[in-house]
Design an enzyme around this catalytic site. Structure first.
Site, PDB file in Angstrom:
ATOM      1  N   LEU A  93       0.849  -1.192   0.000  1.00 23.53           N
ATOM      2  CA  LEU A  93       0.000   0.000   0.000  1.00 23.53           C
ATOM      3  C   LEU A  93       0.882   1.238   0.000  1.00 23.53           C
ATOM      4  O   LEU A  93       1.949   1.257   0.614  1.00 23.53           O
ATOM      5  CB  LEU A  93      -0.896   0.014   1.247  1.00 23.53           C
ATOM      6  CG  LEU A  93      -2.006  -1.035   1.302  1.00 23.53           C
ATOM      7  CD1 LEU A  93      -2.737  -0.958   2.639  1.00 23.53           C
ATOM      8  CD2 LEU A  93      -2.983  -0.852   0.154  1.00 23.53           C
ATOM      9  N   HIS A 110      -5.911  -3.175 -11.593  1.00 23.71           N
ATOM     10  CA  HIS A 110      -6.323  -4.330 -10.797  1.00 23.71           C
ATOM     11  C   HIS A 110      -7.131  -5.277 -11.695  1.00 23.71           C
ATOM     12  O   HIS A 110      -8.008  -4.823 -12.425  1.00 23.71           O
ATOM     13  CB  HIS A 110      -7.163  -3.873  -9.599  1.00 23.71           C
ATOM     14  CG  HIS A 110      -7.513  -4.998  -8.696  1.00 23.71           C
ATOM     15  ND1 HIS A 110      -6.612  -5.559  -7.808  1.00 23.71           N
ATOM     16  CD2 HIS A 110      -8.664  -5.707  -8.558  1.00 23.71           C
ATOM     17  CE1 HIS A 110      -7.199  -6.546  -7.151  1.00 23.71           C
ATOM     18  NE2 HIS A 110      -8.439  -6.655  -7.585  1.00 23.71           N
TER      19      HIS A 110
HETATM   20  C1  GRF Z   1      -1.347  -7.389 -12.969  1.00 23.88           C
HETATM   21  O1  GRF Z   1      -2.243  -8.416 -13.210  1.00 23.88           O
HETATM   22  C2  GRF Z   1      -2.005  -6.233 -12.300  1.00 23.88           C
HETATM   23  O2  GRF Z   1      -3.364  -6.137 -12.590  1.00 23.88           O
HETATM   24  C3  GRF Z   1      -1.816  -6.535 -10.836  1.00 23.88           C
HETATM   25  O3  GRF Z   1      -0.549  -7.141 -10.752  1.00 23.88           O
HETATM   26  C4  GRF Z   1      -0.275  -7.800 -11.972  1.00 23.88           C
HETATM   27  C5  GRF Z   1       1.105  -7.401 -12.406  1.00 23.88           C
HETATM   28  O4  GRF Z   1       1.544  -8.161 -13.495  1.00 23.88           O
HETATM   29  N1  GRF Z   1      -1.935  -5.334 -10.048  1.00 23.88           N
HETATM   30  P1  GRF Z   1       2.895  -7.808 -14.260  1.00 23.88           P
HETATM   31  O5  GRF Z   1       4.004  -7.811 -13.218  1.00 23.88           O
HETATM   32  O6  GRF Z   1       2.724  -6.480 -14.893  1.00 23.88           O
HETATM   33  O7  GRF Z   1       3.086  -8.916 -15.254  1.00 23.88           O
END
Ligand code: GRF
Length: 189
Positions: A93, A110
């Site tokens: 956070l 997200h």
């Molecule tokens: C993504 O799925 C994003 O939505 C979430 O964390 C993941 C990160 O994936 N917050 P990456 O490291 O960009 O492949």
């Protein structure tokens, strides 16, 4: 003196596929000024090096408090003239130090249609809930977990034979277009 080109720092803790999608977008890549990583050995660090993006790697555990860690990050961001923070798989956070310094300038992605399925394992949560669709949300960051004002969302269907892996792949494909497009629009406003 502050440059007129908006500069983005991407915060990531893991793979960095979203980070790379931003670097692959022609009109966005020149705005990416730094990677902030909190996990030694995270694959995202190598991706940054391949694209010659400066990396700030700090372990929060080496600092006496979250505020002390964020003050160090903040001084790096100021040194690099960063104006936007983009979270891409950053597994912590954001605290008051960065929230106050970058008010309205921190965004996150997200893998669910927030406010549904916040927090860890959003894809697993959606599968267990037996819903027919989920999606991707880009939102501003506030002190909560995936709770800030929503900027944009895109739906993704859940298919009958989906596993966590197949659904995650479909979600990430959407992320890799939606996130760079949204950031480009935001920083140019
Ligand atoms: C993504 O799925 C994003 O939505 C979430 O964390 C993941 C990160 O994936 N917050 P990456 O490291 O960009 O492949």
């Amino acid at each position: 003196m502050r440059s007129s080109t908006p500069k983005v720092a991407v915060f990531a803790s893991g793979s960095g596929s979203n980070f790379e999608a931003m670097l692959e977008k022609d009109d966005l890549t020149r705005h990416i000024g730094a990677l902030i990583c909190d996990k030694p050995g995270a694959p995202v660090i190598q991706r940054a090096q391949e694209y010659h993006i400066p990396v700030c790697l700090l372990s929060p555990g080496d600092f006496g408090s979250k505020a002390a860690y964020e003050r160090e990050v903040l001084s790096y961001l100021q040194e690099k003239d960063i104006t936007w923070i983009v979270l891409a798989g950053y597994m912590r956070l954001i605290g008051p130090t960065l929230l106050e310094a970058f008010r309205g300038k921190i965004v996150n992605i997200h893998p669910s249609l927030l406010p549904a399925f916040p927090g860890l394992d959003a894809t697993g949560q959606a599968l267990r809930a037996d819903v027919s669709e989920t999606g991707v949300t880009v939102h501003y960051v506030d002190p909560g977990m995936d709770t800030g004002p929503i900027i944009t969302q895109q739906k993704v269907p859940i298919l009958p034979n989906d596993t966590k892996e197949t659904l995650q792949m479909r979600l990430q494909k959407v992320e890799h277009t939606l996130y760079p497009d949204t950031i480009e629009t935001l920083i140019k406003q």
